[in-house]
Structure formats: C-alpha cells, structure tokens
Design an enzyme around this catalytic site. Structure first.
Site, PDB file in Angstrom:
ATOM      1  N   SER A  31       0.824  -1.208   0.000  1.00  0.00           N
ATOM      2  CA  SER A  31       0.000   0.000   0.000  1.00  0.00           C
ATOM      3  C   SER A  31       0.857   1.257   0.000  1.00  0.00           C
ATOM      4  O   SER A  31       0.432   2.307  -0.480  1.00  0.00           O
ATOM      5  CB  SER A  31      -0.915   0.017   1.236  1.00  0.00           C
ATOM      6  OG  SER A  31      -1.794  -1.084   1.226  1.00  0.00           O
ATOM      7  N   SER A  62      -8.249   4.208  11.302  1.00  0.00           N
ATOM      8  CA  SER A  62      -9.661   3.926  11.132  1.00  0.00           C
ATOM      9  C   SER A  62     -10.069   4.672   9.874  1.00  0.00           C
ATOM     10  O   SER A  62     -10.172   5.903   9.865  1.00  0.00           O
ATOM     11  CB  SER A  62     -10.459   4.416  12.347  1.00  0.00           C
ATOM     12  OG  SER A  62     -11.819   4.112  12.183  1.00  0.00           O
ATOM     13  N   LEU A 107      -6.892  -2.436  -5.299  1.00  0.00           N
ATOM     14  CA  LEU A 107      -6.991  -3.578  -4.402  1.00  0.00           C
ATOM     15  C   LEU A 107      -7.182  -3.150  -2.956  1.00  0.00           C
ATOM     16  O   LEU A 107      -6.452  -2.304  -2.446  1.00  0.00           O
ATOM     17  CB  LEU A 107      -5.735  -4.453  -4.507  1.00  0.00           C
ATOM     18  CG  LEU A 107      -5.533  -5.153  -5.852  1.00  0.00           C
ATOM     19  CD1 LEU A 107      -4.202  -5.881  -5.868  1.00  0.00           C
ATOM     20  CD2 LEU A 107      -6.677  -6.114  -6.130  1.00  0.00           C
ATOM     21  N   HIS A 164      -2.073  -7.773   1.024  1.00  0.00           N
ATOM     22  CA  HIS A 164      -2.357  -6.621   1.886  1.00  0.00           C
ATOM     23  C   HIS A 164      -1.907  -6.908   3.319  1.00  0.00           C
ATOM     24  O   HIS A 164      -2.190  -7.955   3.891  1.00  0.00           O
ATOM     25  CB  HIS A 164      -3.857  -6.317   1.867  1.00  0.00           C
ATOM     26  CG  HIS A 164      -4.237  -5.112   2.656  1.00  0.00           C
ATOM     27  ND1 HIS A 164      -4.229  -3.841   2.119  1.00  0.00           N
ATOM     28  CD2 HIS A 164      -4.622  -4.966   3.948  1.00  0.00           C
ATOM     29  CE1 HIS A 164      -4.604  -2.979   3.039  1.00  0.00           C
ATOM     30  NE2 HIS A 164      -4.842  -3.628   4.156  1.00  0.00           N
ATOM     31  N   ARG A 197     -29.427  23.338  29.399  1.00  0.00           N
ATOM     32  CA  ARG A 197     -29.011  23.643  28.026  1.00  0.00           C
ATOM     33  C   ARG A 197     -28.975  25.157  27.794  1.00  0.00           C
ATOM     34  O   ARG A 197     -28.122  25.661  27.075  1.00  0.00           O
ATOM     35  CB  ARG A 197     -29.923  22.965  27.007  1.00  0.00           C
ATOM     36  CG  ARG A 197     -31.391  23.370  27.095  1.00  0.00           C
ATOM     37  CD  ARG A 197     -32.184  22.807  25.933  1.00  0.00           C
ATOM     38  NE  ARG A 197     -33.615  23.046  26.101  1.00  0.00           N
ATOM     39  CZ  ARG A 197     -34.478  23.087  25.103  1.00  0.00           C
ATOM     40  NH1 ARG A 197     -34.062  22.932  23.860  1.00  0.00           N
ATOM     41  NH2 ARG A 197     -35.766  23.288  25.332  1.00  0.00           N
ATOM     42  N   SER A 233     -31.895  24.113  19.622  1.00  0.00           N
ATOM     43  CA  SER A 233     -32.263  23.226  20.729  1.00  0.00           C
ATOM     44  C   SER A 233     -31.153  23.090  21.753  1.00  0.00           C
ATOM     45  O   SER A 233     -31.403  23.082  22.955  1.00  0.00           O
ATOM     46  CB  SER A 233     -32.620  21.832  20.193  1.00  0.00           C
ATOM     47  OG  SER A 233     -33.811  21.859  19.442  1.00  0.00           O
ATOM     48  N   GLU A 259     -22.942  14.309  11.936  1.00  0.00           N
ATOM     49  CA  GLU A 259     -22.243  14.309  13.222  1.00  0.00           C
ATOM     50  C   GLU A 259     -20.806  13.827  13.114  1.00  0.00           C
ATOM     51  O   GLU A 259     -19.939  14.265  13.877  1.00  0.00           O
ATOM     52  CB  GLU A 259     -23.019  13.445  14.233  1.00  0.00           C
ATOM     53  CG  GLU A 259     -24.340  14.043  14.680  1.00  0.00           C
ATOM     54  CD  GLU A 259     -25.499  13.704  13.740  1.00  0.00           C
ATOM     55  OE1 GLU A 259     -26.626  14.185  13.990  1.00  0.00           O
ATOM     56  OE2 GLU A 259     -25.282  12.953  12.761  1.00  0.00           O
ATOM     57  N   HIS A 310     -30.552  17.120  25.585  1.00  0.00           N
ATOM     58  CA  HIS A 310     -31.732  16.269  25.458  1.00  0.00           C
ATOM     59  C   HIS A 310     -31.426  14.841  25.912  1.00  0.00           C
ATOM     60  O   HIS A 310     -31.762  13.860  25.242  1.00  0.00           O
ATOM     61  CB  HIS A 310     -32.263  16.287  24.021  1.00  0.00           C
ATOM     62  CG  HIS A 310     -32.834  17.605  23.618  1.00  0.00           C
ATOM     63  ND1 HIS A 310     -32.065  18.746  23.562  1.00  0.00           N
ATOM     64  CD2 HIS A 310     -34.087  17.968  23.269  1.00  0.00           C
ATOM     65  CE1 HIS A 310     -32.818  19.765  23.184  1.00  0.00           C
ATOM     66  NE2 HIS A 310     -34.067  19.323  23.009  1.00  0.00           N
ATOM     67  N   ASP A 344     -40.938  13.129  22.994  1.00  0.00           N
ATOM     68  CA  ASP A 344     -40.299  12.790  21.723  1.00  0.00           C
ATOM     69  C   ASP A 344     -40.002  11.303  21.576  1.00  0.00           C
ATOM     70  O   ASP A 344     -39.826  10.802  20.469  1.00  0.00           O
ATOM     71  CB  ASP A 344     -38.999  13.580  21.538  1.00  0.00           C
ATOM     72  CG  ASP A 344     -39.246  14.975  20.994  1.00  0.00           C
ATOM     73  OD1 ASP A 344     -40.361  15.228  20.495  1.00  0.00           O
ATOM     74  OD2 ASP A 344     -38.337  15.810  21.075  1.00  0.00           O
TER      75      ASP A 344
END
Length: 615
Positions: A31, A116, A179, A253, A308, A335, A356, A405, A413
C-alpha cells in the site's frame, strides 16, 4: 528535482517502505509502494513545511488518511532528514515513535491519528475550515486517501461539506490502486466513477497516472491554481508497484514482501536521497487565546432554568473572553442553545448540518490548529460519531462535546431522541472527562472548567427547566461532588446527577418526617469520580443507592462502583436506572415510569432501611 530525480526518489520511498516492513516482520509495504510517486512529487515540489517548526503558522498540513501506509510516511520523513535510517528500522517496535499507524502523540509532524479509514478527509476539512475562516495564513491542506476508504460514508459527509464551504485550500490525493484488503475495491481502477462523485459535491477533479511523475506534478500545479472549489487528484496506481511478484496482485495486503532483499534489488537498491522541502511563506503568528475577563452568567437560587440554556449563555461568555473558542453544531443549535454563541460570535461558529461524524472530525481539526472547540448535538446522536471520538483520544485531541436532550426526561419525543447510552460511551474513552450538571450555575462553572482540561471532555445537558439549587459563587472542581444532605443519623446514601438530583432531594424531604434520614450526593463529575466522598459515605451509611436517567450499563452506577475497585470491601450498592424501553409521555411521567423519580427513590430507600410503612 528533474524527472529522473523524482523517479529515483519514488524508488527510494518504495525501498525504504519494504525495508521498514521487513524489519518489523509486519506492515503494509504494498500500500505504501503504490503511493510512492505521489508522495515523492508532493515532498519535493509542492509541500511547504518547516520540519523544525511543526507549529509554523504558514506550514502546509499533510494527513495520511490511509494510515496503514505509514512506512511511506516514515520513509518520507527520512528523505526529509527528520528521522534517520536507524530509527526507520525501529518501525512497529516497542517504544518506537514509528507506530503501525501514525499518531501526533508520538510525532510532531502528524496532524491527526489515522488508521480507522474514512477519517483523514473529514479532519482535513476541519483544518481547512480553520485555515480559510480563522487563521488565513494561506496554508494548504493535503490529504492522501486510499480508494477502499471512499466506501465510508464519512468521506462523503466531508466531500459535501468541503464543496459547500468552497474549500479551495483542500487537496485530496486518492491513491486508486484497485486492491483492498480482501480483493478488488468497489470501483477498481475506474477513475471516472470517483470523479463523478466528487464533482457532484462541487469539487474540481484531476485524473492522472499516479506513476508518471511529470503528470502528477502537473496535476498538483493544477490543483493549486484552482479557486473556489476543493480539489481531488485521482491517481491510477498499482499496489506493490515495481516488484513483479507483488505488483497489482491480490492477497498481499498487510504483509511484508516474501523476499525483501530480492525486492530491494529489483527496485534498484538502497538510496540516500535527501529532499529539501520548500520553506513555508513568512506569515503572521496565529491567534492568541485572548486575555478577556470571563464573566459567567449568574442565576439566583429558586429560578427554573434548563441546563441547556445555561450552557448556551456560558459558552457565549467563554467565547467573549477567549478568542480561541469555537463552536460547531449539528443543525440543532436552536435546541442545544449553541445558537446563543452564533449570534455573538458568528465568525467562530461552524454549522456542520446533520453530519455528526463531520462535526466531531472538524472539531478534531480545529483542535489541531490550536482552537478550543465545542461540538454540540443531542446526546443520542453522538453515537453516530463515536469512532471519531475514539480516534480523537488516540490523537490526544483536546475537544469538548456537549450532548443535550439526555435521558427520558426529554418527555414526549420518545426513545429515538433520548440519550441513554452516552455516559457509558464517553466514560469508556481513554483519558476522557464526563460531567453532568444539575442546575444553571453548576453548568456554567463546569463549562468554564473544561477549557483547561486535556483530552475528550463531555458535558451532558438537559432539556427541561430545573430549579437553581447552587449560588452563583459555588465552585465545582472536576473530580469532586457535593453533599447536599448529611447527618450522623443517615441510614443510606443516594447518589444522583443531573435531573435526578432534585428528585433525590425531594425524596429526602419526604422521608425525613418518617424518621428516615438519607444522605444525598450530587455526583456531577462522573469521570473522574470523587472516590473519597463515596467511600466515606459508604463507611458511614452502609449502603449506596444510585439513581440515573441512563441505562444501568456503564453510567452513574458503574462510575460509583469503580470507586471501590481497589481490592477493599465493596459496600451494598443498589441502582435505579432506565431498564425498559420508554415510549412517549410527559417528563414527570417518564421519570416515574422509569423508576427514577422522587417517589421511586423514597420507596427504594424504605425497603433498604427495612422500614415498613403502613397505609
């Protein structure tokens, strides 16, 4: 360097990658070999970087998103003269700076931990945003990705955000070597398939033969000349390039080459080329933190204020006092109350929309540029970005996450919006700090305390109004707690945090006329936990009852239990938590149904002290 010299440099990077992996008997040389020419041209002709001053404000930033190709990065460092051959051959050994995947904890030239896959580009977007809107020193952000990781959704969150923000200081180099780990990637060598996707997000794309150093040189020059759009250089390469037994072959690999000496000879042998990397342009110093006086908002006892709201006002005050504070939002700022900051400091407010992963990645990028980021969304939605939180800890990034929340206390909710796993999630992060305030003044003080902390910091806030029980001058050291009820006659101790603190106080008031005295501890610092106070309470009352608006696994109860894991005696410990799947109901009904309201606490206390109340 001329063409021949660039070719030779590419070969040196291949040879050194093979040597490093052979010395370690592990690693990803193939690689590394596919991207060697791409790295050689970047290092010799286009990167502007002072390796003696990694914090130089004019330095370009480079991120190796395909972090498994670390032998290539370390070989480039050797070519630049910042590590020597002896250190190169310590790759993956105990105590070496040259880890299997690079981290900034070990090496000052690494911007963020990778490995990652799918994280380098999102973090690069955060750095590019800082460069475009805050630093404005002209540095470019180069991100080298593999084609396999372009299957990650986080890459396309980043691509869309970069296009939306017109980040023409961001160049992604995609090493399309066909690959992956177990065979061919989704699109193989189809460069146009990748180009169409990037162009859909308003990127400028350049397709190139990644082993033609002159063509790569021209592609980088075209990237640097492009204005108004981020740039993707899509390079067709061959994994294991230059070694017949490895080139474009499956099944290699993550494995050193079978005969490293033969491969090195085939590549032309070892070389000792030294690259003089371009100096960064002279530029002004970056921002300073500012020395403004922090004037936190203040509330009087008895007021009802959602935590909050207190967070939003306190963050705004913090931003006024410190110019290095930035806020990032996942399209819920109205919110979470991050919008208060946006109104006062719009130039330091970054709307990341409902993405997120990109929001947390951008926070990591901002932290890498010396900012103090606060990323906010519903506590439940931070679960989407947990791998980025985990990797932020690997990087040693100083980021603040605020989850609002939280718990069943949000009411109607329903469970999809209820953060009931967040305390466990954040407690498990290495070196993290987890704080859960119960009133407005405590929220403001704890928020101010997070600025001086290291690592990942998490603040949990609540939707509904809660009575202010602490005065504005009360102090709340991280790692501490507050004993709100105490006497020599206490029969047990109730440990609460956040919304369950007023419920515990109400239960104590209800039990006192019955002759049942209970101690109440506000354990606002969930990690680190106040071991001393908890142990003293256990010794003096004999039993601890924890009550939390969270699932029983990994939350407040487990944090309390951790205070007794030194081999000493463990007290009687009973836990009230959300053990069923909630539905829709008003907040008071939710707390009662979950068994964590004042009535439930009082009932549990009666049973625990063996008091039988006759109706």
């Amino acid at each position: 360097m001329n063409t021949e010299e660039l070719v030779e440099l590419g070969q040196q990077l291949r040879v050194d990658s093979v040597r490093a992996a052979a010395a370690a008997a592990s690693g990803h040389p193939t690689s590394s070999m596919s991207a060697a020419d791409l790295m050689a041209v970047l290092l010799a002709h286009h990167l502007r970087y002072d390796f003696e001053r990694p914090a130089h404000p004019g330095n370009d930033r480079f991120i190796l998103s395909k972090g498994h190709a670390s032998p290539l990065l370390y070989s480039a460092y050797k070519a630049a003269g910042v590590i020597d051959d002896e250190e190169l051959l310590t790759f993956r050994r105990l105590g070496s700076r040259l880890e299997g995947h690079p981290t900034p904890r070990r090496l000052p030239w690494v911007e963020t931990a990778t490995g990652s896959l799918g994280q380098g580009l999102p973090v690069g977007v955060g750095i590019a945003l800082a460069g475009q809107r805050l630093d404005r020193t002209g540095y470019r952000v180069w991100v080298m990705c593999g084609d396999s990781e372009l299957a990650e959704g986080s890459v396309w969150e980043a691509a869309e955000h970069a296009g939306h923000e017109h980040l023409d200081n961001l160049i992604v180099i995609v090493d399309v070597n066909r690959l992956g780990q177990r065979g061919e990637t989704r699109h193989g060598h189809d460069l146009d398939a990748y180009a169409r996707r990037f162009r859909a997000f308003d990127w400028h794309t350049v397709e190139v033969d990644g082993h033609d150093v002159d063509a790569v040189d021209r592609a980088y020059a075209e990237a640097l000349a492009t204005e108004g759009r981020p740039i993707a250089v899509l390079a067709r390469t061959l994994k294991g390039k230059g070694v017949a037994d490895a080139e474009d072959r499956e099944g290699l690999h993550g494995k050193p080459l079978k005969d490293a000496d033969e491969a090195i000879a085939e590549l032309g042998g070892t070389r000792a080329i030294r690259v003089r990397v371009q100096e960064p342009p002279t530029t002004r110093s970056l921002h300073s933190a500012g020395s403004g006086q922090l004037e936190l908002p203040r509330w009087e006892k008895g007021e009802r204020v959602p935590t909050r709201d207190a967070f939003g006002r306190a963050l705004t005050a913090l931003g006024t006092a410190r110019s290095d504070v930035v806020a990032l939002d996942g399209e819920v700022g109205d919110s979470t109350r991050a919008e208060y900051f946006a109104k006062e400091h719009p130039e330091r407010y970054f709307e990341c929309y409902i993405a997120e992963q990109q929001m947390v990645a951008a926070a990591v990028g901002m932290a890498a540029r010396g900012r103090v980021p606060y990323a906010t969304t519903f506590a439940a939605f931070l679960t989407r970005a947990y791998d980025f939180v985990r990797m932020a800890a690997v990087s040693g990034a100083g980021i603040n996450l605020v989850g609002s929340h939280a718990g069943v206390a949000i009411g109607q909710d329903g469970p999809s919006q209820m953060g009931l796993e967040d305390l466990a999630m954040m407690r498990a992060v290495h070196g993290s700090t987890v704080l859960y305030p119960c009133d407005a003044n405590q929220t403001a003080k704890l928020l101010a305390a997070t600025v001086g902390l290291a690592g990942v910091r998490y603040l949990r806030t609540s939707r509904g109004g809660s009575e202010v029980i602490y005065g504005p001058d009360e102090e709340f050291p991280v790692g501490g707690s507050k004993v709100l009820r105490s006497s020599d006659a206490d029969r047990l101790t109730v440990v609460a945090a956040g919304v369950t603190v007023p419920e515990a106080l109400a239960a104590a008031d209800a039990l006192e006329p019955e002759g049942i005295r209970i101690r109440v501890i506000d354990l606002y610092s969930v990690k680190p936990v106040d071991r001393e106070t908890l142990r003293r309470a256990a010794e003096e009352t004999g039993c601890l009852l924890t009550v939390e608006d969270h699932h029983p696994e990994g939350g407040l109860g487990d944090a309390v239990l951790d205070a007794f894991t030194d081999g000493g005696p463990v007290p009687r410990l009973v836990r009230l938590a959300v053990r069923t799947m909630p539905g829709s109901a008003d907040p008071d009904e939710q707390l009662h149904a979950a068994g964590i309201d004042a009535d439930s606490i009082a009932t549990a206390a009666r049973l625990l002290v063996e008091q039988v109340i006759v109706a």
